[in-house]
Design an enzyme around this catalytic site. Structure first.
Site, PDB file in Angstrom:
ATOM      1  N   LYS A  48      -2.105  -1.658  -3.714  1.00  6.53           N
ATOM      2  CA  LYS A  48      -2.958  -0.473  -3.708  1.00  6.53           C
ATOM      3  C   LYS A  48      -2.085   0.769  -3.754  1.00  6.53           C
ATOM      4  CE  LYS A  48      -6.499   1.828  -0.883  1.00  6.53           C
ATOM      5  NZ  LYS A  48      -7.261   1.814   0.390  1.00  6.53           N
TER       6      LYS A  48
ATOM      7  N   LYS B 241       0.863  -1.188   0.000  1.00  4.78           N
ATOM      8  CA  LYS B 241       0.000   0.000   0.000  1.00  4.78           C
ATOM      9  C   LYS B 241       0.893   1.229   0.000  1.00  4.78           C
ATOM     10  CE  LYS B 241      -3.803   2.257   2.438  1.00  4.78           C
ATOM     11  NZ  LYS B 241      -4.684   2.224   3.636  1.00  4.78           N
TER      12      LYS B 241
END
Length: 320
Positions: free
Chosen positions: A244, A192
């Site tokens: 992400k 992330k």
């Protein structure tokens, strides 16, 4: 050689397609706002709302009827504090909403929960802070373990720890197993990144963030680090891992897919959604074609599962 022969008809192109895009591969992220009497539009994400508990149940039922792969819940509480106590309270909005959705869809739709404190803290960070105002990794892990048990009790099939704390997957897995919840899966937000594309999401969850998250989210310059994080999460017991954002990190997605032997998810995030919607609103692109091409590109890069705000609409488009 005449490669065009295999492109000459729609039927041939369907037969030769290397990558598929199906409703079962798509997960719908949703927001539920505590105390809302009607859905609240999110201005930077046209077509997306902060749901009431009742409208969320309807959205979950529709997602199940469309054959989506799952629904991921995010809570928007009325009150926040320094330790995110609403995240662990059985009466907190996210835990209530999880119970609502599970009661609505049972096992017909995979119910996923965002496991992070950022929506619940008054400082907007993904963990608790120490005396110097820094995110305290290990103190945060203790809260994550408690949050995991609350979400499992509320009915989540899958927990999505997204805070990027070191060791979070191992601590959550141990807490679940000790409580006899070996049935609850973990979707680790492994890679992330500290991205500029999260802007609309901050509006969606009424973020109180002060500063940035660069001391725990990943540096956008680093790809190998993303693979390392994914491998660590698998070692700690992650059932699937995530990259992400998706579009600016398709190279990382491919490297993670090649490195791990568990399913890989990617999150087509708010800023990516907003860019397509804004361009389409100006008439600059073909909106529906751009949606499907965007999602197909994420699948082609290696995602087994795609979290996207277009999930329901894409399912309807694919069913045509």
């Amino acid at each position: 050689m005449r490669p065009r022969r295999l492109r000459s008809t729609a039927a041939l192109r369907r037969t030769m397609a290397e990558t598929s895009l199906e409703a079962r591969q798509l997960v719908l992220p949703v927001f539920v706002r505590e105390g809302a009497s009607e859905p609240v539009p999110i201005s930077s994400m046209p077509g997306v709302v902060q749901h009431t508990r009742e409208s969320l149940r309807a959205a979950a039922a529709e997602a199940a009827s469309l054959g989506l792969g799952g629904i991921m819940l995010f809570g928007v509480p009325e009150h926040k504090d320094a330790v995110g106590s609403g995240a662990v309270a059985p009466g907190g909005i996210l835990n209530l909403a999880l119970a609502d959705v599970r009661a609505e869809v049972g096992d017909e739709l995979t119910v996923m929960a965002d496991l992070c404190l950022d929506e619940f803290t008054d400082h907007g960070h993904c963990g608790v802070l120490d005396a110097e105002g820094r995110v305290d990794n290990d103190a945060t892990l203790a809260v994550y373990a408690e949050m995991a048990l609350a979400q499992a009790q509320a009915g989540a099939h899958v927990l999505g720890p997204s805070g990027m704390m070191d060791g979070q997957v191992g601590v959550i897995r141990a807490a679940l197993d000790a409580a006899g919840r070996t049935d609850v899966a973990i979707l680790a937000y492994s890679a992330k990144y500290a991205s500029a594309f999260y802007g609309p999401f901050r509006e969606a969850v009424d973020s109180s963030l002060q500063g940035d998250r660069r001391t725990y989210q990943q540096d956008p310059a680093n790809a190998r680090e993303g693979v390392r994080e994914a491998l660590l999460d698998v070692e700690q017991g992650a059932d699937l891992v995530m990259v992400k954002p998706a579009l600016a990190y398709l190279d990382v997605l491919r490297q993670v897919r090649d490195a791990v032997d568990v399913p890989v998810a990617a999150y087509n995030i708010s800023g990516e959604y907003a860019m397509v919607e804004a361009a389409a609103a100006h008439g600059w692109i073909d909106r529906e074609a751009a949606i499907l091409e965007t999602l197909l590109s994420i699948r082609r890069a290696g995602a087994d599962v795609v979290l996207t705000y277009w999930a329901a609409e894409a399912a309807r488009l694919l069913a045509r």
